[in-house]
Design an enzyme around this catalytic site. Structure first.
Site, short mmCIF file in Angstrom:
data_model
loop_
_atom_site.label_atom_id
_atom_site.label_comp_id
_atom_site.label_asym_id
_atom_site.label_seq_id
_atom_site.Cartn_x
_atom_site.Cartn_y
_atom_site.Cartn_z
N ASP A 7 8.68 5.92 2.78
CA ASP A 7 7.89 5.63 2.12
C ASP A 7 6.99 6.55 1.71
OD1 ASP A 7 6.78 3.80 0.05
OD2 ASP A 7 5.24 3.66 2.03
N ASP A 9 3.27 6.39 0.22
CA ASP A 9 1.72 5.99 0.15
C ASP A 9 1.59 5.35 1.47
OD1 ASP A 9 1.52 7.11 -2.25
OD2 ASP A 9 2.00 5.09 -3.34
N ASP A 183 5.08 1.68 5.94
CA ASP A 183 4.03 1.01 6.30
C ASP A 183 3.88 -0.19 5.94
OD1 ASP A 183 1.52 0.89 3.84
OD2 ASP A 183 3.32 2.10 3.43
#
Length: 223
Positions: A7, A9, A183
């Site tokens: 991922d 961001d 995250d």
């Protein structure tokens, strides 16, 4: 060869590139500051809470891009990379990607943020494979404001990953190990189908899920 998916961001970057792009447009006066900033903040809060409608958000984001000629957008994107993204790229994140590349793993970034914003960020990390929301474009490269295909978020990340691998004649099962670093609880669908899910800088919801399922937790950023 193993598979390593990242991922973007708050995983490889200590910020949200989509949100920061919107803030950048406000800062340079490209959009109405108060109205855009409020809507951008509302969408970001929905994302953090796991309640974001990805199509609604992408129509907002891509519709904003469609207001401007591509040449102007490209110039602004260069400025955005120089002022916002490059200073935020941390060696610890670059080293993590490079470790997988040095091991000859197949490496890709998969993000819900659109490809216009994220293509140069993937390049900055030296990652050639980017799976991201696809803005519809005219024949001469102008952005229409529409989305091509389905969003690259939630279960959509699984679908897009499977299709990307199928185009290469591969599948998740064809790798001895498949890693995904993320995250957010929004990525639990893809985290749940790889052999090595790694909660990276996890928010509270993903951290609790990771602990309950015995997933490793990796912290790249202290701030």
């Amino acid at each position: 060869m193993n598979l390593a998916l990242f991922d973007l961001d708050h995983t490889l970057l200590p910020l949200d590139s989509d949100y920061e792009w919107g803030q950048f447009l406000v800062r340079i006066g490209a959009v109405d500051g108060d109205a855009f900033a409020r809507r951008n903040a509302d969408f970001y809060a929905q994302y953090e809470a796991g309640t974001l409608d990805p199509v609604e958000y992408l129509e907002f984001a891509l519709g904003t891009l469609a207001q401007f000629p591509r040449k102007q957008l490209d110039d602004w994107r260069l400025q955005f990379m120089e002022e916002v993204i490059q200073p935020a790229i941390r060696p610890v994140a670059q080293d993590l990607v490079k470790r997988h590349q040095d091991a000859d793993d197949l490496v890709a970034i998969i993000t819900a943020t659109n490809k216009f914003v994220t293509a140069p960020i993937a390049q900055a990390f030296g990652v050639a494979n980017l799976i991201a929301a696809e803005p519809d474009e005219t024949g001469d490269g102008e952005i229409t404001g529409k989305l091509r295909g389905i969003p690259t978020s939630g279960p959509g990340k699984v679908i897009h990953t499977q299709q990307w691998l199928a185009d290469k004649g591969r599948s998740l099962d064809s790798f001895a190990r498949s890693y995904f670093y993320s995250d957010s609880q929004n990525d639990i669908p893809l985290l749940s189908v790889v052999t090595n899910p790694i909660a990276t800088n996890p928010n509270a919801k993903l951290k609790a899920h990771a602990q309950a399922h015995g997933w490793p937790i990796l912290t790249l950023f202290d701030d």
